[in-house]
Structure formats: C-alpha cells, structure tokens
Design an enzyme around this catalytic site. Structure first.
Site, short mmCIF file in Angstrom:
data_model
loop_
_atom_site.label_atom_id
_atom_site.label_comp_id
_atom_site.label_asym_id
_atom_site.label_seq_id
_atom_site.Cartn_x
_atom_site.Cartn_y
_atom_site.Cartn_z
N LYS A 193 -0.63 -0.66 -4.38
CA LYS A 193 -2.03 -0.30 -4.15
C LYS A 193 -2.14 1.16 -3.70
O LYS A 193 -1.48 1.57 -2.75
CB LYS A 193 -2.65 -1.21 -3.09
N THR A 199 0.85 -1.19 0.00
CA THR A 199 0.00 0.00 0.00
C THR A 199 0.89 1.24 0.00
O THR A 199 1.68 1.44 0.93
CB THR A 199 -0.93 -0.01 1.22
N HIS A 248 -8.05 4.66 -1.76
CA HIS A 248 -8.16 4.07 -0.42
C HIS A 248 -9.59 4.20 0.13
O HIS A 248 -9.81 4.43 1.32
CB HIS A 248 -7.17 4.72 0.55
#
Length: 376
Positions: A251, A159, A275
C-alpha cells in the site's frame, strides 16, 4: 424526512461529523501534511476524469461484484485501514467490520487502530485484511502476523509509503497526541461535543491496543505512537513473504518501477495511494499514477486504489483509470461520526446507489466496463 434526503452525499456526512466530534478528532481525520497539496491533487485529478454516457442501450442488468485474489466481493469498494479509528466513534472498528460482513466488502484493520486483531476477529467473518506498520523488532512483526492469522485475517497489507513520520501540521495545531492524552485543551474540545463525549465515556479514550503488548510502559516513541517503527526494505519484505502464507498487498505505490519491483519481490496486490495526502506534500495525486501502473503490470494484475473518493462515481472513475478495487478510509468514519452505528450502512448505500445511477447512464453492466467509457 428520510436519511437519504438529509444526507444524500458523503460530503453531507462530513459536515454533520464536524459538528458532532471534537475539533482534534476532526482535524486528525480530515487533514493532510504540509499545505495539503497532495491531498488536493488527488481530488483535482479525479474531477478531471470524464466518462461517456451512451444512448439507446436500455437498462443494464448491473452486477457490482468484484473478484480479488480469488475472493468475490459484493462491490468494488471496501474499508481502508485508518489509524486510531476508534477516536471518531466508539467501537468503530467492530462497527465497520460488521458492515463489511453484511455487504460482503473487504475490511482493513490498521496496526494502530484502537482495536486489536483479537477484538475484531469474532465479528469480521471472512472479510479481514490486516495492515502492518512494522515495529522495529523482527520478532514483534512475526508475532503480529501470527496474531492476525489466528484472528482470521487472510490478506496482509504492508504500508510502504511511511519510511518515517510526516509533520501533519494541521493535526498538531489541534492539540492531539498519539496515543490520545487528556489535556485541558482536549478536555475543553470534548466538552463542546457532549454526544461524542458521553458515548466515548462508556469505553474510555481509545488506545493503540495492538502494540501495547510490545512496548514498555515507560516508552512512547515513533510515529505510530507506541514503539519504534521499521522502514520496510526488500530484506524485510522477504521475511514477511516467508512467514505469511496468504496474499500480500503493498500500500502506497505511485511509481511504476516500484510496482514492478514489488511484484518481483513477491507482492500479490499493488495498492496505488499517496496516503491520503498525509505523508509527502510533493507527491502526485494518486489518480495520476493509476494508468502508468496498470500499463506496466498488465490487465490481470490486482490493483487497488485509495484517495479523495467521495462518491460511487469516483469509484467508477478510479476503475476506469485502472483500479480493480477502490478502498475508502475517511468516508466510513464520517458516516459513523455523523450517524453513529447506522452510518456505515448509509455510506454503503450512497456508494452503491450512485454506482447504479452512473452505470445506467453509461449503459454498462459491470464496473470494469467503465474503462470503455473513459473520455479521451
């Protein structure tokens, strides 16, 4: 009345879940950050995507299977990693993993889920994607990767859109702390949801089990609730790339320049996401970013997407904009919270059935053909 008539849409499951889980749990999952504009932008952008139905094409022989990095999945959607998954229904991580095995879907486990990689590995088959929120200590990161690999995870998800914590004011107002603590307020909210409370009592309040190994009992700092968090850098990504021998997905990408930079640094899969509107309220809606990222990466680059997806039609909208695979987070948890262990199967059914219906209207046999039906 059958479950499909009582809960034909994921929004129906959300409403049912709100009535079954405590207020703090619902607010944690449902909320964004700030005024929740980024979250709403993603929904508004998907609503603007129109696809053209076609006439006299008969009944297509629909094939939902999708290949990512050489792995063929049963549908172009999967389970996005969500923090504290076990807060919304006991044993949620394993329930979602088993559903992924039954339907051959990718399954993402968060570093800050309630279950550790070792807990989920025995039931997730070959579906495992491990999402890394990097601890500050490099050795802890490498140990996490070794644990994930040993448990059977084959794809690493880094992430990249959480360099630091967001405020998530709505969740704060609910009284939830991370990891959860039993306060009088939390106790009262839980008592008002007896089905959830009684079920949860069997295994206790969820903990961030993956990180407990690395945190002293007296320390509890950082946005993930346990330990200090490392903001990813190119040097850190190189360390991961050298240590992890499988595909790496980044991500949280919205900028085409970032997508190219990440690819050049060894990332295999670009995951377009804001997100879920939970990090930066001035961010664009994730669907807005998809076409530009697809344009700079080319047709063959694997691109994932998440954000505001509430139907099989939304999956097709995201694919039409450039995604290869669409990952959902909240939807699976609404299903579990609403229906218990059968909830994930029902979410899979809703998405699959809706995709079949929409693809029949468009006269297409595969999801990627939706790009040919994008209304301009």
């Amino acid at each position: 009345m059958s479950i499909d008539f009582r809960y034909p849409q994921i929004s129906d499951l959300r409403r049912r879940a709100r009535a079954r889980i405590p207020h703090f749990a619902f607010e944690y999952l449902d909320s964004g950050t700030g005024d929740e504009l980024a979250m709403r932008r993603s929904r508004a952008a998907l609503d603007e995507v129109m696809l053209t139905p076609k006439a006299l094409l008969g009944q297509p022989e629909i094939d939902l299977s999708t290949t990512i990095m050489g792995r063929r999945y049963g549908a172009p959607f999967g389970v996005s990693p969500v923090g504290m998954t076990g807060l919304f229904w006991p044993d949620a991580e394993r329930l979602l993993a088993r559903n992924a095995v039954r339907h051959n879907l990718p399954f993402g486990l968060s570093t800050v889920a309630a279950a550790a990689p070792e807990d989920v590995g025995p039931v997730m088959g070959d579906q495992g994607w491990f999402q890394l929120y990097p601890p500050e200590d490099i050795d802890h990161n490498l140990d996490l990767l070794d644990r994930a690999r040993a448990a059977g995870f084959h794809t690493l998800v880094l992430t990249v859109d959480v360099p630091g914590p967001s405020r998530r004011e709505r969740s704060r107002r609910s009284g939830l702390q991370t990891p959860p603590r039993i306060t009088p307020r939390v106790f009262l909210q839980s008592a008002l949801r007896p089905v959830w409370s009684l079920t949860m009592l069997r295994q206790g309040m969820p903990r961030v089990r993956t990180l407990e190994k690395y945190v002293e009992k007296t320390g509890r700092t950082g946005h993930v609730g346990l330990g200090r968090h490392r903001a990813p850098t190119p040097d850190f990504l190189r360390i991961l790339r050298d240590h992890w021998d499988g595909p790496i997905a980044a991500k949280g990408v919205l900028d085409p320049e970032d997508a190219v930079m990440l690819r050049d640094h060894g990332v295999d899969i670009i995951w377009v996401s804001n997100h879920g509107g939970r990090q930066f309220d001035a961010a664009p809606g994730a669907p807005t970013a998809l076409p530009g990222i697809r344009a700079v990466l080319g047709e063959d680059a694997p691109i994932l997407y998440d954000g505001a997806v509430g139907s099989g039609l939304d999956v097709l909208r995201a694919i039409a904009l450039g995604a290869d695979m669409v990952m959902l987070g909240r939807a699976w948890l609404w299903g579990l919270a609403a229906l218990g262990p059968s909830g994930a199967d029902h979410v899979t059914h809703i998405l699959t059935d809706d995709m079949h219906s929409a693809m029949t209207q468009m006269g297409i046999a595969t999801p990627k053909e939706a790009r040919q039906r994008l209304w301009s």
